[in-house]
Design an enzyme around this catalytic site. Structure first.
Site, PDB file in Angstrom:
ATOM      1  N   GLY A  51       0.844  -1.234   0.100  1.00 29.98           N
ATOM      2  CA  GLY A  51       0.034   0.105   0.171  1.00 29.98           C
ATOM      3  C   GLY A  51       0.779   1.220   0.004  1.00 29.98           C
ATOM      4  N   HIS A  79      -2.511   7.505   6.858  1.00 31.33           N
ATOM      5  CA  HIS A  79      -1.475   8.387   6.231  1.00 31.33           C
ATOM      6  C   HIS A  79      -2.280   9.701   5.662  1.00 31.33           C
ATOM      7  CE1 HIS A  79       2.175   6.275   6.209  1.00 31.33           C
ATOM      8  NE2 HIS A  79       1.682   5.068   5.752  1.00 31.33           N
ATOM      9  N   GLU A  81      -3.514   3.069   5.545  1.00 28.38           N
ATOM     10  CA  GLU A  81      -3.419   4.024   4.375  1.00 28.38           C
ATOM     11  C   GLU A  81      -4.292   5.207   4.887  1.00 28.38           C
ATOM     12  OE1 GLU A  81      -0.812   3.832   2.505  1.00 28.38           O
ATOM     13  OE2 GLU A  81      -0.561   1.437   3.005  1.00 28.38           O
ATOM     14  N   GLN A 124       2.801   9.952   1.392  1.00 26.01           N
ATOM     15  CA  GLN A 124       4.203   9.242   1.499  1.00 26.01           C
ATOM     16  C   GLN A 124       5.085   9.672   0.280  1.00 26.01           C
ATOM     17  OE1 GLN A 124       2.547   5.168   2.203  1.00 26.01           O
ATOM     18  NE2 GLN A 124       4.291   5.225   3.171  1.00 26.01           N
ATOM     19  N   CYS A 177       5.941   0.008   7.491  1.00 22.90           N
ATOM     20  CA  CYS A 177       5.576   1.089   6.576  1.00 22.90           C
ATOM     21  C   CYS A 177       6.839   1.335   5.759  1.00 22.90           C
ATOM     22  CB  CYS A 177       5.146   2.366   7.357  1.00 22.90           C
ATOM     23  SG  CYS A 177       4.587   3.865   6.518  1.00 22.90           S
TER      24      CYS A 177
HETATM   25 ZN   LIG Z   1       2.654   3.563   5.664  1.00 24.49          ZN
END
Ligand SMILES: [Zn+2]
Length: 169
Positions: free
Chosen positions: A45, A138, A135, A50, A92
């Site tokens: 993912g 995030h 996600e 990110q 992650c």
């Molecule tokens: Zn992550």
């Protein structure tokens, strides 16, 4: 194009992403790049935050690119429901080398838009529910490390700070 993945401590990663309002070429390029970056990492993912883009987009593929039907692209996602709990080890791409056990929902239904702006609702259990929650976090600037408590979190944060000082992060 593979984009560089931000690491824990790099600012945009810790900020809240904004809703996508236009489904233009730029968004398509972002999504293509995110998919390519996720597969190259490899990871299951990736959220737009990110790669430093503060837009509410994430991609998930539990098959790591092996099964085309497993690729999920979610734009402006929200939870319809979350049920149960699971406790599993999690990592992650923004915190390479670190894993920790995180409490997550056992089941999660997410609704949002696909890459062309059509509505979609997807139900996830187990790993997919975990990926959805990871996600979604995030997109709100939350990394799994932020969800840890006490010594475990302190230990990871301290190690990251050390790596940063020595230029290895
Ligand atoms: Zn992550």
């Amino acid at each position: 194009m593979i984009r560089p993945i931000l690491r824990y401590g790099e600012r945009p990663l810790h900020e809240t992403a904004a809703e996508v309002t236009t489904f233009d070429d730029r968004l398509q390029q972002l999504i293509d790049d995110m998919i390519e970056t996720m597969y190259a990492a490899p990871g299951v993912g990736l959220a737009a935050t990110q790669v430093g883009v503060l837009q509410r987009v994430f991609v998930v593929d539990l098959s790591l690119g092996r099964t085309a039907a497993d690729l999920i692209v979610m734009v402006n996602p929200s939870f319809v429901s979350r049920e149960g709990t699971q406790l599993e080890e999690e990592g992650c791409l923004s915190a390479p080398g670190f894993n920790a056990t995180v409490v997550r929902p056992g089941q999660a239904i997410v609704k949002g838009l696909d890459r062309h702006g059509s509505e979609q609702t997807i139900e996830g259990t187990d790993l997919l529910a975990r990926a959805f929650q990871h996600e979604m976090d995030h997109l709100d600037g939350v990394v799994f490390i932020d969800r840890l408590r006490g010594i475990k979190r302190e230990m990871i944060v301290r190690k990251i700070q050390k790596l940063k000082k020595s230029g290895k992060w």
